[in-house]
Design a protein around this motif. Structure first.
Motif, PDB file in Angstrom:
ATOM      1  N   ASP A 129      58.191  49.961  12.944  1.00 53.11           N
ATOM      2  CA  ASP A 129      59.273  50.483  12.110  1.00 53.11           C
ATOM      3  C   ASP A 129      60.659  50.069  12.591  1.00 53.11           C
ATOM      4  OD1 ASP A 129      59.277  51.977  14.414  1.00 53.11           O
ATOM      5  OD2 ASP A 129      59.724  53.882  13.412  1.00 53.11           O
ATOM      6  N   ILE A 130      60.746  49.150  13.602  1.00 59.22           N
ATOM      7  CA  ILE A 130      62.056  48.662  14.037  1.00 59.22           C
ATOM      8  C   ILE A 130      62.621  47.723  12.976  1.00 59.22           C
ATOM      9  CG2 ILE A 130      63.282  47.260  15.747  1.00 59.22           C
ATOM     10  CD1 ILE A 130      61.433  48.281  17.860  1.00 59.22           C
ATOM     11  N   PRO A 131      63.823  47.979  12.468  1.00 59.04           N
ATOM     12  CA  PRO A 131      64.398  47.094  11.451  1.00 59.04           C
ATOM     13  C   PRO A 131      64.639  45.687  12.010  1.00 59.04           C
ATOM     14  CG  PRO A 131      65.607  49.171  11.580  1.00 59.04           C
ATOM     15  CD  PRO A 131      64.700  49.134  12.756  1.00 59.04           C
ATOM     16  N   VAL A 132      64.299  44.682  11.212  1.00 59.77           N
ATOM     17  CA  VAL A 132      64.532  43.281  11.572  1.00 59.77           C
ATOM     18  C   VAL A 132      65.448  42.652  10.530  1.00 59.77           C
ATOM     19  CG1 VAL A 132      63.503  41.002  11.897  1.00 59.77           C
ATOM     20  CG2 VAL A 132      62.336  43.043  12.784  1.00 59.77           C
ATOM     21  N   ILE A 133      66.593  42.122  11.014  1.00 63.42           N
ATOM     22  CA  ILE A 133      67.530  41.397  10.148  1.00 63.42           C
ATOM     23  C   ILE A 133      67.500  39.933  10.563  1.00 63.42           C
ATOM     24  CG2 ILE A 133      69.925  41.122   9.418  1.00 63.42           C
ATOM     25  CD1 ILE A 133      70.371  44.072   9.969  1.00 63.42           C
ATOM     26  N   PHE A 134      67.146  39.061   9.630  1.00 65.55           N
ATOM     27  CA  PHE A 134      67.082  37.632   9.935  1.00 65.55           C
ATOM     28  C   PHE A 134      68.481  37.019   9.899  1.00 65.55           C
ATOM     29  CE2 PHE A 134      62.590  38.062   8.681  1.00 65.55           C
ATOM     30  CZ  PHE A 134      61.997  37.403   9.748  1.00 65.55           C
ATOM     31  N   LEU A 135      68.730  36.129  10.882  1.00 61.31           N
ATOM     32  CA  LEU A 135      69.960  35.324  10.937  1.00 61.31           C
ATOM     33  C   LEU A 135      69.582  33.925  10.514  1.00 61.31           C
ATOM     34  CD1 LEU A 135      71.238  36.536  14.443  1.00 61.31           C
ATOM     35  CD2 LEU A 135      71.929  37.393  12.198  1.00 61.31           C
ATOM     36  N   THR A 136      70.097  33.467   9.380  1.00 56.94           N
ATOM     37  CA  THR A 136      69.650  32.182   8.861  1.00 56.94           C
ATOM     38  C   THR A 136      70.758  31.446   8.137  1.00 56.94           C
ATOM     39  OG1 THR A 136      68.078  31.101   7.382  1.00 56.94           O
ATOM     40  CG2 THR A 136      68.806  33.312   6.757  1.00 56.94           C
ATOM     41  N   ALA A 137      70.724  30.131   8.328  1.00 54.16           N
ATOM     42  CA  ALA A 137      71.623  29.277   7.561  1.00 54.16           C
ATOM     43  C   ALA A 137      70.934  28.809   6.298  1.00 54.16           C
ATOM     44  CB  ALA A 137      72.063  28.075   8.404  1.00 54.16           C
ATOM     45  N   LEU A 138      69.658  29.173   6.170  1.00 59.22           N
ATOM     46  CA  LEU A 138      68.882  28.776   5.004  1.00 59.22           C
ATOM     47  C   LEU A 138      69.107  29.802   3.898  1.00 59.22           C
ATOM     48  CD1 LEU A 138      65.552  27.976   6.891  1.00 59.22           C
ATOM     49  CD2 LEU A 138      67.321  26.352   6.214  1.00 59.22           C
ATOM     50  N   ASN A 139      69.548  29.349   2.783  1.00 59.29           N
ATOM     51  CA  ASN A 139      69.800  30.297   1.688  1.00 59.29           C
ATOM     52  C   ASN A 139      68.902  30.062   0.492  1.00 59.29           C
ATOM     53  OD1 ASN A 139      70.866  27.934   0.741  1.00 59.29           O
ATOM     54  ND2 ASN A 139      73.017  28.643   0.703  1.00 59.29           N
ATOM     55  N   GLU A 140      67.842  29.215   0.717  1.00 57.74           N
ATOM     56  CA  GLU A 140      66.903  29.033  -0.361  1.00 57.74           C
ATOM     57  C   GLU A 140      66.136  30.328  -0.612  1.00 57.74           C
ATOM     58  OE1 GLU A 140      67.185  27.092   2.169  1.00 57.74           O
ATOM     59  OE2 GLU A 140      67.653  25.057   1.466  1.00 57.74           O
ATOM     60  N   VAL A 141      65.823  30.579  -1.871  1.00 61.13           N
ATOM     61  CA  VAL A 141      65.135  31.822  -2.253  1.00 61.13           C
ATOM     62  C   VAL A 141      63.791  31.942  -1.554  1.00 61.13           C
ATOM     63  CG1 VAL A 141      64.094  33.100  -4.162  1.00 61.13           C
ATOM     64  CG2 VAL A 141      66.307  31.979  -4.482  1.00 61.13           C
ATOM     65  N   ASP A 142      63.049  30.837  -1.449  1.00 56.78           N
ATOM     66  CA  ASP A 142      61.716  30.886  -0.836  1.00 56.78           C
ATOM     67  C   ASP A 142      61.787  31.342   0.606  1.00 56.78           C
ATOM     68  OD1 ASP A 142      60.640  30.058  -3.183  1.00 56.78           O
ATOM     69  OD2 ASP A 142      60.369  27.948  -2.584  1.00 56.78           O
ATOM     70  N   ASN A 143      62.785  30.870   1.338  1.00 58.36           N
ATOM     71  CA  ASN A 143      62.926  31.251   2.743  1.00 58.36           C
ATOM     72  C   ASN A 143      63.292  32.727   2.893  1.00 58.36           C
ATOM     73  OD1 ASN A 143      62.357  28.667   3.780  1.00 58.36           O
ATOM     74  ND2 ASN A 143      64.455  27.992   3.342  1.00 58.36           N
ATOM     75  N   ILE A 144      64.138  33.186   1.986  1.00 60.56           N
ATOM     76  CA  ILE A 144      64.530  34.604   2.032  1.00 60.56           C
ATOM     77  C   ILE A 144      63.326  35.495   1.731  1.00 60.56           C
ATOM     78  CG2 ILE A 144      65.948  36.365   0.926  1.00 60.56           C
ATOM     79  CD1 ILE A 144      68.022  34.119   0.415  1.00 60.56           C
ATOM     80  N   VAL A 145      62.550  35.119   0.704  1.00 59.90           N
ATOM     81  CA  VAL A 145      61.356  35.890   0.347  1.00 59.90           C
ATOM     82  C   VAL A 145      60.355  35.892   1.488  1.00 59.90           C
ATOM     83  CG1 VAL A 145      59.363  35.964  -1.201  1.00 59.90           C
ATOM     84  CG2 VAL A 145      61.635  35.543  -2.128  1.00 59.90           C
ATOM     85  N   LYS A 146      60.185  34.744   2.138  1.00 61.89           N
ATOM     86  CA  LYS A 146      59.250  34.664   3.265  1.00 61.89           C
ATOM     87  C   LYS A 146      59.639  35.630   4.379  1.00 61.89           C
ATOM     88  CE  LYS A 146      56.972  31.358   6.322  1.00 61.89           C
ATOM     89  NZ  LYS A 146      56.873  29.939   6.751  1.00 61.89           N
ATOM     90  N   GLY A 147      60.941  35.752   4.594  1.00 61.15           N
ATOM     91  CA  GLY A 147      61.405  36.696   5.610  1.00 61.15           C
ATOM     92  C   GLY A 147      61.006  38.120   5.300  1.00 61.15           C
TER      93      GLY A 147
END
Length: 397
Positions: free
Chosen positions: A86-104
């Motif tokens: 239950d620890i929140p995870v926030i991804f740091l990414t330079a990738l802004n493609e929708v597929d990459n965001i959904v994968k996260g």
């Protein structure tokens, strides 16, 4: 900035994971200024080792593209551990493609911040997810407390129900014992009474002109009164303890009313009372013995309290979904205290319409209740009493 963004962050601990040392410095600077405690790791494997040693982090900032183990795989491994799930995870990414965001999101991330990131945005997202986690924890604690309270109350209710059931069983046993005792007493009274009544009848025939005739007659009346009391008491107990089994049948009312009125022929002749029967109901579905008993009780009282030469009206009719048997006399009517509580047993003070101290009306009420009906009492404006026996309009089963 720290006062506006997070006034009490010092109690919260954030793990920042990024292979870029400059990014780590920037993240650390932003978080420390906002009074967060900060831990660092430079790849996914190192982050998992830190989390193996310490699980007191409140949030993880996780870079996506890292050597050794990328952010997606790291997040998968984190979610496999129950204590970290239950620890929140926030991804740091330079990738802004929708597929990459959904994968996260699919691997267990809660949010993402794009690079280069804005400090205020980063702090706002960190603050939001930490507060959400704390709120979930508080809600979980509250639910646990409520569940414990519910279990406690449920246990108390179960115990109370068990105690109540035990008390009910004891009352049932007492009712059965009372009914059995009354049945035995009634039998033991009736057996010698039958002998007394039989012999007094013989003596009355043999000693019609003897000086002891009045005493024998009084003895006969007393014995019959005691016999009536015993039978009433037993029947009332059976009805009150639901031990009386009703034997329903189609009862022909006109014939039944004629038969009952004939039983009181000598009483009516003695007081020169007439009974007028007007029956518009042919039959009623009821226990005939109990139906007869209820009508007899009311008619007996009506005759006793009617003046000499009076008239009693015995009517039957249908009123909405009820069969009504109505007995009207021209006597003194009901006293106000009787109308306020007509079915109380053993009313002391004034005679309660009969020599049995209230047993008659109480018995009639129980008989009607057993038939899912009711008894209604009233006084006539012209004088006299009205008793209505109301039976539900049931058909033969």
């Amino acid at each position: 900035m720290k006062n506006e963004i997070h006034p009490q962050q010092g109690q919260f601990k954030v793990l920042a994971v990024d292979d870029n040392h400059e990014n780590i410095k920037v993240i650390g600077s932003i978080l420390r200024k906002a009074n967060y405690q900060v831990g660092f790791a430079f790849n996914g494997k190192q982050a998992l080792e830190l989390l193996q040693e310490s699980i007191d982090y409140d949030l993880i900032l996780l870079d996506v593209n890292m050597p050794v183990m990328n952010g997606y795989e790291t997040c998968r491994q984190i979610r496999k551990r129950k204590v970290l799930s239950d620890i929140p995870v926030i991804f740091l990414t330079a990738l802004n493609e929708v597929d990459n965001i959904v994968k996260g999101f699919e691997v267990g991330g809660q949010d993402y911040v794009g690079k280069p990131f804005n400090g205020l945005e980063l702090l706002a997202r960190v603050k939001t997810h930490i507060e959400l986690r704390r709120s979930r924890e508080e809600l979980k604690k509250l639910n646990t407390g409520l569940e414990s309270l519910v279990e406690e109350r449920t246990s108390e209710l179960q115990q109370a129900n068990e105690d109540l059931e035990a008390a009910n069983r004891e009352l049932e046993l007492l009712d059965e014992a009372k009914a059995d005792f009354l049945g035995i007493i009634s039998h033991e009274i009736n057996t010698p009474l039958n002998g007394i009544i039989g012999f007094t009848n013989i003596l009355k025939e043999k000693l019609k002109h003897a000086e002891f005739y009045e005493m024998i007659d009084f003895l006969d009346m007393s014995a019959k009164r005691l016999e009536k009391f015993a039978k009433f008491s037993l029947l009332i107990t059976e009805l009150r303890t639901n031990r009386k089994i009703l034997r329903y049948a189609t009862c022909q009312l006109p014939d039944l009313l004629d038969v009952i009125s004939q039983r009181f022929r000598f009483m009516m002749e003695e007081k020169k009372i007439t009974v007028t029967i007007n029956s518009t109901v042919e039959s009623v579905w009821a226990d005939q013995n109990l139906l007869e008993k209820s009508i007899e009780c009311v008619l007996d009282n009506a005759i006793r309290y009617s003046p000499a030469g009076g008239e009693i009206l015995l009517n039957t009719y249908v009123e909405e979904a009820w069969f009504v048997i109505e007995i009207t006399d021209r006597g003194r009517g009901f006293e106000p205290e009787i109308l306020s509580d007509p079915f109380r047993l053993f009313s002391y003070g004034k005679d309660y319409l009969d020599e049995q101290k209230g047993l008659s009306l109480a018995l009639v009420n129980l008989i009607l209740k057993a038939h899912e009906g009711s008894v209604k009492l009233a006084n006539n404006e012209e004088g006299g009493a009205v008793v209505r026996l109301c039976f539900p309009e049931k058909k033969e089963e």
